[in-house]
Design a protein around this motif. Structure first.
Motif, short mmCIF file in Angstrom:
data_model
loop_
_atom_site.label_atom_id
_atom_site.label_comp_id
_atom_site.label_asym_id
_atom_site.label_seq_id
_atom_site.Cartn_x
_atom_site.Cartn_y
_atom_site.Cartn_z
N GLN A 27 -12.04 -6.31 7.34
CA GLN A 27 -10.54 -5.91 7.51
C GLN A 27 -10.00 -6.25 6.43
O GLN A 27 -9.06 -5.43 5.99
N GLN A 28 -10.20 -7.22 5.52
CA GLN A 28 -9.61 -7.73 4.30
C GLN A 28 -10.21 -6.64 3.22
O GLN A 28 -9.16 -6.28 2.59
N THR A 29 -11.14 -6.28 3.43
CA THR A 29 -11.74 -5.27 2.33
C THR A 29 -10.90 -3.94 2.45
O THR A 29 -10.45 -3.31 1.48
N LEU A 30 -10.85 -3.60 3.63
CA LEU A 30 -10.33 -2.24 4.02
C LEU A 30 -8.75 -2.37 3.57
O LEU A 30 -8.19 -1.42 3.11
N HIS A 31 -8.15 -3.48 4.04
CA HIS A 31 -6.74 -3.66 3.40
C HIS A 31 -6.41 -3.63 2.01
O HIS A 31 -5.60 -2.77 1.49
N TRP A 32 -7.22 -4.25 1.42
CA TRP A 32 -7.05 -4.50 0.08
C TRP A 32 -7.45 -2.94 -0.75
O TRP A 32 -6.77 -2.59 -1.69
N ALA A 33 -8.49 -2.42 -0.25
CA ALA A 33 -8.87 -1.09 -0.83
C ALA A 33 -7.73 0.08 -1.01
O ALA A 33 -7.47 0.68 -1.73
N CYS A 34 -7.15 -0.10 0.40
CA CYS A 34 -6.03 0.74 0.49
C CYS A 34 -4.57 0.59 -0.27
O CYS A 34 -4.23 1.59 -0.62
N GLU A 35 -4.45 -0.66 -0.33
CA GLU A 35 -3.37 -1.26 -0.88
C GLU A 35 -3.49 -0.81 -2.50
O GLU A 35 -2.66 -0.40 -3.16
N ARG A 36 -4.76 -1.10 -3.17
CA ARG A 36 -4.91 -0.61 -4.60
C ARG A 36 -4.87 0.96 -4.70
O ARG A 36 -4.42 1.28 -5.82
N LEU A 37 -5.55 1.36 -3.61
CA LEU A 37 -5.54 3.08 -3.99
C LEU A 37 -4.07 3.32 -3.96
O LEU A 37 -3.68 4.29 -4.90
N ASN A 38 -3.27 2.78 -3.15
CA ASN A 38 -1.81 3.17 -3.03
C ASN A 38 -1.15 3.02 -4.54
O ASN A 38 -0.53 3.94 -4.86
N ALA A 39 -1.44 1.84 -5.13
CA ALA A 39 -0.96 1.43 -6.32
C ALA A 39 -1.35 2.70 -7.38
O ALA A 39 -0.74 3.09 -8.31
N LEU A 40 -2.63 2.80 -7.41
CA LEU A 40 -3.28 3.75 -8.29
C LEU A 40 -2.74 5.10 -8.21
O LEU A 40 -2.60 5.73 -9.02
N LEU A 41 -2.38 5.59 -6.99
CA LEU A 41 -2.07 6.81 -6.87
C LEU A 41 -0.67 6.99 -7.36
O LEU A 41 -0.17 8.01 -7.99
N HIS A 42 0.27 5.91 -6.96
CA HIS A 42 1.54 6.00 -7.66
C HIS A 42 1.72 5.85 -9.13
O HIS A 42 2.31 6.34 -9.60
N ALA A 43 0.56 5.07 -9.73
CA ALA A 43 0.68 5.12 -11.01
C ALA A 43 0.30 6.40 -11.86
O ALA A 43 0.80 6.65 -13.02
#
Length: 85
Positions: A67-83
């Motif tokens: 669960q934590q893996t999925l959450h963190w992977a999506c958070e980082r993806l969101n940040a990378l997409l915005h960057a």
């Protein structure tokens, strides 16, 4: 880390995708070692040709680590997409 990097690169190379997320690790309950304890997860993101990797260690049982893996992977993806926008 090399496996997560290769997975993220390969997903884009072998598809029409512009974005890929890869995770690999030791969710448990067994399989850990002193160097790679249970809860260690390697991440790879490929966003528009830019590869980024990270390693995290999460606590808890197998379900909690996943669960934590999925959450963190999506958070980082969101940040990378915005960057990259």
């Amino acid at each position: 880390e090399p496996v997560a990097r290769a997975m993220a690169a390969g997903a884009v190379t072998h598809s029409r995708a512009q974005v890929a997320v890869a995770v690999t690790g030791i969710a448990g309950p067994t399989g850990g070692s002193a160097d790679k304890p249970v809860g260690t997860v390697w991440f790879g993101w490929n966003v528009n040709g830019t590869l980024t990797t990270a390693t995290r260690r999460f606590d808890g049982d197998r379900a909690a680590v996943r669960q934590q893996t999925l959450h963190w992977a999506c958070e980082r993806l969101n940040a990378l997409l915005h960057a990259s926008a």
